[in-house]
Design an enzyme around this catalytic site. Structure first.
Site, PDB file in Angstrom:
ATOM      1  N   GLU A  33       0.742  -1.176  -0.035  1.00  0.00           N
ATOM      2  CA  GLU A  33      -0.021  -0.125   0.106  1.00  0.00           C
ATOM      3  C   GLU A  33       0.867   1.271  -0.170  1.00  0.00           C
ATOM      4  O   GLU A  33       0.541   2.211  -0.688  1.00  0.00           O
ATOM      5  CB  GLU A  33      -0.895   0.004   1.270  1.00  0.00           C
ATOM      6  CG  GLU A  33      -2.203  -0.780   1.061  1.00  0.00           C
ATOM      7  CD  GLU A  33      -2.963  -0.591   0.006  1.00  0.00           C
ATOM      8  OE1 GLU A  33      -3.250   0.781  -0.528  1.00  0.00           O
ATOM      9  OE2 GLU A  33      -3.563  -1.626  -0.998  1.00  0.00           O
ATOM     10  N   TYR A  79      -6.256   6.592   4.446  1.00  0.00           N
ATOM     11  CA  TYR A  79      -6.474   5.721   3.461  1.00  0.00           C
ATOM     12  C   TYR A  79      -5.673   4.341   3.663  1.00  0.00           C
ATOM     13  O   TYR A  79      -6.158   3.254   3.687  1.00  0.00           O
ATOM     14  CB  TYR A  79      -6.205   6.271   2.050  1.00  0.00           C
ATOM     15  CG  TYR A  79      -6.150   5.184   0.984  1.00  0.00           C
ATOM     16  CD1 TYR A  79      -7.283   4.691   0.546  1.00  0.00           C
ATOM     17  CD2 TYR A  79      -5.038   4.536   0.742  1.00  0.00           C
ATOM     18  CE1 TYR A  79      -7.177   3.447  -0.211  1.00  0.00           C
ATOM     19  CE2 TYR A  79      -4.826   3.476  -0.008  1.00  0.00           C
ATOM     20  CZ  TYR A  79      -6.102   2.720  -0.654  1.00  0.00           C
ATOM     21  OH  TYR A  79      -5.927   1.935  -1.400  1.00  0.00           O
ATOM     22  N   ASP A 133     -10.397   5.100  -2.359  1.00  0.00           N
ATOM     23  CA  ASP A 133      -9.488   5.864  -3.166  1.00  0.00           C
ATOM     24  C   ASP A 133      -9.933   6.261  -4.567  1.00  0.00           C
ATOM     25  O   ASP A 133     -11.015   6.293  -4.746  1.00  0.00           O
ATOM     26  CB  ASP A 133      -8.272   4.871  -3.534  1.00  0.00           C
ATOM     27  CG  ASP A 133      -8.487   3.766  -4.792  1.00  0.00           C
ATOM     28  OD1 ASP A 133      -9.750   3.666  -5.048  1.00  0.00           O
ATOM     29  OD2 ASP A 133      -7.586   3.261  -5.563  1.00  0.00           O
TER      30      ASP A 133
END
Ligand code: SF4
Length: 303
Positions: free
Chosen positions: A49, A132, A150
């Site tokens: 990520e 996020y 996202d």
């Protein structure tokens, strides 16, 4: 993480919007079998990520594999130096992420016994982990229920449900509330919807091309039904590169990654085409960011 055949029933949800279920079923056949999906550790998901924040999948995948082979746990990365991490970041860009990831590994060892925590609150407290990324780790690594919003997910929801060509620059409270309302109630369902909607936005409903004939939402999509208006008028986000400070910073970092000893940056032949003022500015920026260090006696710099 495709898990079953095309006609598999959607499990565990009865009141979810049927369009959400359709995307989940689509994903089971069409989703990419990426190495950080379903067969890695929470640490592997976290590394992916951070790498994917500003770099495409195709560039991330080989570097992620190298990182996970070399540093399969936070403890392994924390035992090496920040310079090792920055060097191994290669050309993924935005190398501050490598520094933050190394700091994150150190924090995981110091505060979490070398394990990645599973709550939003604990994740958000880690270096380099924002809202996020914390939600993505809860969802993708622990299959929990978290709002993973996202740009791909925002585009899919905006087009299919609200008929909007592209997401606004910033998320609104109303947009987040709408996305939250679409999440399946159960953890596994919410996690599958998160990865599936993201994949649909990455592969089918992209910013520049909407492949509506391949889309499981085509029969119900508000934007498609309206004739896909407004895409041409939307401003293209261009990212100038050549000659920018970002490019010069990247060139300095490439020099230092390849060097076996400290380097005289300001007198280096490979940077002779860069204006002295810009070179100084970029070098100072890297020093301030903590990505490079300078020997005060010699003026030479290294990772
Ligand atoms: S039907 Fe077309 S515009 Fe609508 S979500 Fe699918 S790909 Fe996007």
């Amino acid at each position: 993480m495709p898990t079953s055949s095309k006609n598999a029933p959607v499990r565990g949800v009865s009141e979810t919007d049927p369009r959400v279920d359709a995307v989940r079923v689509w994903f089971r056949d069409a989703g990419r079998d990426l190495p950080w999906r379903g067969r890695t550790t929470p640490w592997g998901v976290l590394v992916s990520e951070i790498m994917l924040q500003q770099t495409p999948v195709v560039r991330v995948e080989p570097v992620w594999r190298e990182w996970m082979a070399r540093w399969p746990t936070p403890a392994a990365l924390a035992a090496d130096t920040q310079a090792d991490a920055v060097r191994a970041w290669g050309r993924l860009g935005y190398p501050r992420r490598a520094k933050r990831l190394w700091e994150c590994a150190v924090a995981l060892v110091a505060d979490h016994g070398g394990e990645v925590p599973s709550t939003l609150e604990e994740l958000r407290a880690l270096p380099g982990v924002g809202d996020y990324t914390a939600a993505a780790v809860v969802s993708f690594a622990f299959h929990g229920r978290a709002l993973v919003l996202d740009t791909n997910v925002r585009r899919v929801i905006g087009r299919a449900w609200r008929g909007e060509p592209l997401p606004a620059a910033h998320q609104t409270v109303g947009e987040r509330a709408h996305a939250a309302a679409l999440m399946p109630a159960d953890d596994a369902g919410a996690a599958e919807w998160a990865v599936a909607s993201m994949e649909l936005g990455a592969l089918v409903c992209t910013a520049r091309v909407a492949r509506c004939d391949e889309c499981p939402l085509a029969s119900s999509c508000a934007w498609f039904a309206a004739g896909c208006p407004g895409l041409e008028a939307a401003p293209r986000r261009t990212q100038p590169w050549h000659g920018t400070d970002r490019q010069v910073r990247g060139r300095i970092m490439a020099l230092l990654r390849a060097a076996s000893s400290p380097v005289n940056i300001t007198g280096h032949a490979a940077l002779a085409d860069v204006a002295p003022g810009q070179l100084d500015r970029c070098l100072e920026g890297l020093l301030v960011d903590g990505l490079v260090t300078r020997d005060d006696a010699t003026g030479r710099v290294s990772l």
